[in-house]
Design a protein around this motif. Structure first.
Motif, PDB file in Angstrom:
ATOM      1  N   TRP A 163       0.839  -1.188   0.000  1.00  0.00           N
ATOM      2  CA  TRP A 163       0.000   0.000   0.000  1.00  0.00           C
ATOM      3  C   TRP A 163       0.880   1.245   0.000  1.00  0.00           C
ATOM      4  O   TRP A 163       1.934   1.269   0.652  1.00  0.00           O
ATOM      5  CB  TRP A 163      -0.927  -0.008   1.211  1.00  0.00           C
ATOM      6  CG  TRP A 163      -1.910  -1.140   1.176  1.00  0.00           C
ATOM      7  CD1 TRP A 163      -1.783  -2.353   1.782  1.00  0.00           C
ATOM      8  CD2 TRP A 163      -3.147  -1.183   0.464  1.00  0.00           C
ATOM      9  NE1 TRP A 163      -2.865  -3.148   1.495  1.00  0.00           N
ATOM     10  CE2 TRP A 163      -3.725  -2.450   0.692  1.00  0.00           C
ATOM     11  CE3 TRP A 163      -3.832  -0.271  -0.341  1.00  0.00           C
ATOM     12  CZ2 TRP A 163      -4.954  -2.833   0.146  1.00  0.00           C
ATOM     13  CZ3 TRP A 163      -5.054  -0.648  -0.885  1.00  0.00           C
ATOM     14  CH2 TRP A 163      -5.604  -1.910  -0.637  1.00  0.00           C
ATOM     15  N   ARG A 225      -3.891   0.353  -5.077  1.00  0.00           N
ATOM     16  CA  ARG A 225      -3.275   0.306  -3.750  1.00  0.00           C
ATOM     17  C   ARG A 225      -2.550   1.607  -3.423  1.00  0.00           C
ATOM     18  O   ARG A 225      -1.634   1.617  -2.608  1.00  0.00           O
ATOM     19  CB  ARG A 225      -2.332  -0.896  -3.665  1.00  0.00           C
ATOM     20  CG  ARG A 225      -3.108  -2.212  -3.748  1.00  0.00           C
ATOM     21  CD  ARG A 225      -2.257  -3.402  -3.420  1.00  0.00           C
ATOM     22  NE  ARG A 225      -3.083  -4.592  -3.354  1.00  0.00           N
ATOM     23  CZ  ARG A 225      -3.000  -5.523  -2.386  1.00  0.00           C
ATOM     24  NH1 ARG A 225      -2.131  -5.381  -1.422  1.00  0.00           N
ATOM     25  NH2 ARG A 225      -3.794  -6.573  -2.395  1.00  0.00           N
ATOM     26  N   TYR A 252      -8.015   6.120  -3.128  1.00  0.00           N
ATOM     27  CA  TYR A 252      -8.406   7.233  -2.258  1.00  0.00           C
ATOM     28  C   TYR A 252      -7.718   8.501  -2.747  1.00  0.00           C
ATOM     29  O   TYR A 252      -6.505   8.501  -3.000  1.00  0.00           O
ATOM     30  CB  TYR A 252      -7.992   6.948  -0.811  1.00  0.00           C
ATOM     31  CG  TYR A 252      -8.334   8.061   0.160  1.00  0.00           C
ATOM     32  CD1 TYR A 252      -9.501   8.029   0.911  1.00  0.00           C
ATOM     33  CD2 TYR A 252      -7.480   9.151   0.330  1.00  0.00           C
ATOM     34  CE1 TYR A 252      -9.821   9.051   1.788  1.00  0.00           C
ATOM     35  CE2 TYR A 252      -7.796  10.182   1.208  1.00  0.00           C
ATOM     36  CZ  TYR A 252      -8.963  10.128   1.933  1.00  0.00           C
ATOM     37  OH  TYR A 252      -9.280  11.136   2.805  1.00  0.00           O
ATOM     38  N   LYS A 311      -9.695   1.892   2.374  1.00  0.00           N
ATOM     39  CA  LYS A 311      -8.858   0.741   2.001  1.00  0.00           C
ATOM     40  C   LYS A 311      -9.523  -0.582   2.389  1.00  0.00           C
ATOM     41  O   LYS A 311      -9.491  -1.554   1.634  1.00  0.00           O
ATOM     42  CB  LYS A 311      -7.504   0.881   2.694  1.00  0.00           C
ATOM     43  CG  LYS A 311      -6.638  -0.377   2.734  1.00  0.00           C
ATOM     44  CD  LYS A 311      -5.374  -0.108   3.509  1.00  0.00           C
ATOM     45  CE  LYS A 311      -4.585  -1.369   3.778  1.00  0.00           C
ATOM     46  NZ  LYS A 311      -5.226  -2.238   4.789  1.00  0.00           N
ATOM     47  N   ASN A 312     -10.162  -0.604   3.550  1.00  0.00           N
ATOM     48  CA  ASN A 312     -10.776  -1.822   4.051  1.00  0.00           C
ATOM     49  C   ASN A 312     -12.240  -1.968   3.641  1.00  0.00           C
ATOM     50  O   ASN A 312     -12.957  -2.838   4.152  1.00  0.00           O
ATOM     51  CB  ASN A 312     -10.655  -1.883   5.575  1.00  0.00           C
ATOM     52  CG  ASN A 312      -9.217  -2.042   6.023  1.00  0.00           C
ATOM     53  OD1 ASN A 312      -8.367  -2.466   5.252  1.00  0.00           O
ATOM     54  ND2 ASN A 312      -8.933  -1.706   7.271  1.00  0.00           N
TER      55      ASN A 312
END
Length: 314
Positions: A163, A225, A252, A311-312
């Motif tokens: 990441w 990522r 993001y 991310k999750n």
């Protein structure tokens, strides 16, 4: 993939090149509370040296003791389970009711660890399919949302690039955010063409560049990522980075500023930079979760929390 898992694969390759036998241990299933999730890896060298982790330490100690006493004699992958009984759970420091299942794989010619390491270093997302009966492994395409799968005969693990966080601006807020991101095991790159900010940068472990933000984002080619956060408060710098980031596959993209400033930014990005409403709609601005943060450290926590949440999949 976390940095520690990348280190595990690199150690396997290096140790084998040095003539050592190597055991690759992977957590394939957990019950109850577990210190490490499925997919966590440990590399063990034939003299007991270890890199990585599969528990809080006790199971690693047991595995290292076994290898130190017996070497690595196995020729095929084996299943090992810890914590089935209450006595064993206490012995290995597992929580009440906790247990975990491992696959212990002697790394050989057909393991494909070298190819896996190369794929990850090239920022490719791949799956590794290991047949326990033969010890042979092969790489396959993988999707971002795929999880580890183990049916007792075949182990399929998903591996991808580390990441990554690209931060625009090297100010005080960026320093706090970068320290948190490093603790979360992100690879962190900071871009700031302003010498007055670069010259006071003091966060180790971060790549710092003086190039213009749009050039940096274009060169880094953000993927699924990668997160991009613009924190300079200067539209001449932030907008350039956001223009490229919102067109990329970054999972993001966020920008510092009030709601009014971010509404004006969205209008600029569409009017002057030609972004679509859908692309601009991906922007997290104001950046961060609403935790009533006021100070730079609190704002950094709110930004990091939002990045991890996205991310999750939250």
């Amino acid at each position: 993939m976390h940095g520690v898992d990348l280190e595990v694969l690199a150690s396997c390759v290096q140790w084998r090149a040095q003539g050592h036998r190597v055991l690759l241990v992977t957590v394939v299933k957990t019950w109850g509370s577990s210190p490490r999730p499925a997919g966590a890896m440990l590399a063990l060298r034939d003299d007991g040296l270890a890199v990585g982790s599969v528990s809080g330490g006790c199971i690693e100690d047991d595995l290292m003791a076994r290898v130190g006493a017996q070497g690595i004699a196995a020729q095929r992958p084996e299943q090992v389970t810890y914590g089935v009984s209450a006595d064993e759970a206490r012995r290995f420091g597992l929580p009440c009711g906790g247990a975990l299942q491992l696959v212990c794989e002697p790394v050989g010619e057909h393991s494909g660890v070298e190819a896996l390491l190369q794929a990850v270093q090239q920022r490719r997302l791949v799956a590794r399919r290991l047949v326990l009966a033969t010890g042979e492994a092969a790489l396959e395409p993988a999707a971002r949302d795929e999880a580890l799968h183990f049916d007792g005969e075949t182990l399929r693990t998903v591996h991808g690039p580390r990441w990554r966080l690209i931060v625009i601006g090297a100010g005080q807020l960026s320093k706090f955010l970068c320290r948190i991101a490093l603790g979360l095991d992100f690879e962190v790159i900071v871009c700031d063409p302003r010498s007055e900010y670069r010259d006071t940068w003091d966060v180790d472990g971060v790549a710092l560049t003086r190039s213009m933000p749009d050039d940096v984002v274009t060169e880094m080619r953000p993927d699924e990522r990668t997160a991009v956060v613009a924190l300079t408060h200067d539209p001449k710098l932030d907008d350039l980075a956001l223009m490229e980031a919102l067109r990329s596959r970054a999972f993001y993209v966020g920008a510092l500023g009030s709601r009014r400033n971010n509404d004006a930014r969205r209008a600029r990005l569409m009017e002057h930079f030609g972004l679509s409403a859908a692309e601009v709609g991906r922007l997290h601005g104001p950046v961060g979760l609403d935790i009533a943060s006021r100070t730079p450290p609190e704002i950094a926590v709110s930004i990091a929390a939002q990045v991890v949440a996205v991310k999750n999949g939250r």
